[in-house]
Design an enzyme around this catalytic site. Structure first.
Site, mmCIF file in Angstrom:
data_model
loop_
_atom_site.group_PDB
_atom_site.id
_atom_site.type_symbol
_atom_site.label_atom_id
_atom_site.label_comp_id
_atom_site.label_asym_id
_atom_site.label_seq_id
_atom_site.Cartn_x
_atom_site.Cartn_y
_atom_site.Cartn_z
ATOM 1 N N LYS A 149 0.858 -1.196 0.000
ATOM 2 C CA LYS A 149 0.000 0.000 0.000
ATOM 3 C C LYS A 149 0.893 1.245 0.000
ATOM 4 C CE LYS A 149 -4.328 1.667 2.038
ATOM 5 N NZ LYS A 149 -5.129 1.778 0.819
ATOM 6 N N LEU A 206 -4.107 -5.358 -3.844
ATOM 7 C CA LEU A 206 -3.940 -5.070 -2.428
ATOM 8 C C LEU A 206 -4.796 -6.041 -1.617
ATOM 9 C CD1 LEU A 206 -2.677 -2.921 -0.488
ATOM 10 C CD2 LEU A 206 -4.954 -1.899 -0.440
HETATM 11 N N1 PLP Z 1 -7.264 -1.907 -3.677
HETATM 12 C C1 PLP Z 1 -6.702 -0.697 -3.764
HETATM 13 C C2 PLP Z 1 -5.777 -0.413 -4.901
HETATM 14 C C3 PLP Z 1 -6.960 0.293 -2.812
HETATM 15 O O1 PLP Z 1 -6.374 1.498 -2.893
HETATM 16 C C4 PLP Z 1 -7.860 0.006 -1.747
HETATM 17 C C5 PLP Z 1 -8.176 0.993 -0.721
HETATM 18 O O2 PLP Z 1 -7.684 2.080 -0.709
HETATM 19 C C6 PLP Z 1 -8.441 -1.267 -1.701
HETATM 20 C C7 PLP Z 1 -8.115 -2.207 -2.677
HETATM 21 C C8 PLP Z 1 -9.381 -1.626 -0.601
HETATM 22 O O3 PLP Z 1 -8.679 -1.789 0.600
HETATM 23 P P1 PLP Z 1 -9.392 -1.637 2.013
HETATM 24 O O4 PLP Z 1 -10.563 -2.560 1.998
HETATM 25 O O5 PLP Z 1 -8.347 -2.045 2.977
HETATM 26 O O6 PLP Z 1 -9.802 -0.218 2.144
#
Ligand code: PLP
Length: 285
Positions: A149, A206
């Protein structure tokens, strides 16, 4: 006025200043998190912090903060900023250097920045009140470390903008093999014949905390089948339902991809059941 945190000090957001030599600014050399909080209750605090610690370790940023330190910071920002519907943004960059040099500098302290921003109220499990999404699709042109991230989000920003310029709310992405990866700022799911399916965790996406909570809640409940496996774009376009998930959206039903209806073009029954379970269980994480 919102109160932020920068390198040990709480201050009005407008007064927070960093050096232009900060590697977060010069290289996007940092890791971030967004933790949702509703009326003072955070969702997924521990897994969010664990993911950030993993990200910091993965890129070799040494920051000696415990989960308790992060909890103190988050709770203080919630108290300072009114305890409504908040996203708590946490950001650690490698720090400010004296020169612009790609290699990691020694003996610089990471920059820690955090602030709280308003997010919409959480979705309720009610088809009539659901916020449904129309999205674009595009070939995923980001890097091969999407599990990190990173604050270096230009690839994601450009993909989001692709959809935005089409009047859409998101862009779902597929790889060179025509397989679903995720969306520019969300994970992606399909529903086919009552089974909820999402791509497995790897370097192409992610490990979303919402994705994790959705899968865990559905598996514990047991009434809806769940699969983590490769999903082709053909399966996406012929799915009964498509969802995108993120901390601020929770489970968002997608009703149109590139102008073509998903399923019958309406918010689906499986979404309704999943969002009801999510709303009931999310504060356990
Ligand atoms: N994928 C990406 C590229 C993201 O930036 C995010 C959230 O910012 C997510 C997935 C979802 O992650 P989360 O459920 O932890 O917010």
């Amino acid at each position: 006025m919102s109160i932020a945190f920068l390198d040990g000090t709480y201050l009005p957001l407008e007064e927070a200043k960093i050096s232009p030599m900060d590697r977060g600014f010069l290289f996007g050399d940092g890791i971030y998190e967004v933790v949702p909080s509703y009326a003072g209750n955070m969702v997924g605090f521990a897994p969010h912090i664990a993911r950030m610690q993993d990200g910091l370790a993965a890129v070799g940023i040494n920051l000696d903060w415990s989960e308790t330190d992060w909890a103190e910071l988050c709770n203080r920002l919630i108290n300072e900023n009114g305890a409504g519907n908040l996203g708590i943004y946490l950001h650690v960059s490698r720090g400010a250097d004296s020169r612009r040099f790609h290699g990691f500098p020694v003996n610089i302290a990471p920059t820690v920045f955090a602030f709280a921003f308003d997010i919409p109220p959480p979705p309720v499990a009610d088809k009539a009140r659901a916020n449904s999404y129309r999205v674009s699709s595009a070939r995923d042109l980001r890097w091969e470390r999407c599990q990190i991230k990173s604050t270096a989000l230009l690839g994601n920003v450009l993909h989001f903008q692709q959809g935005y310029e089409n009047g859409h709310d998101e862009t779902i992405l597929f790889n060179a093999n025509n397989e679903l990866t995720e969306a520019s700022a969300c994970n992606a799911f399909i529903v086919k014949n009552g089974t909820v399916i999402t791509p497995p965790l790897d370097n192409q996406l992610l490990a979303g905390i919402t994705r994790h909570i959705v899968l865990d809640i559905l598996r514990r409940d047991g009434s809806i089948a769940v699969e983590e496996r490769v999903v082709t774009m053909d399966e996406v376009t012929s799915a009964d339902e498509v969802w995108i998930t993120s901390s601020s959206k929770e489970i968002a039903p997608v009703i149109e991809i590139d102008g073509v209806a998903v399923g019958d073009g309406k918010v689906g029954d499986v979404w309704l059941a999943a969002q009801a379970l999510y709303s009931a269980g999310k504060f356990n994480y």
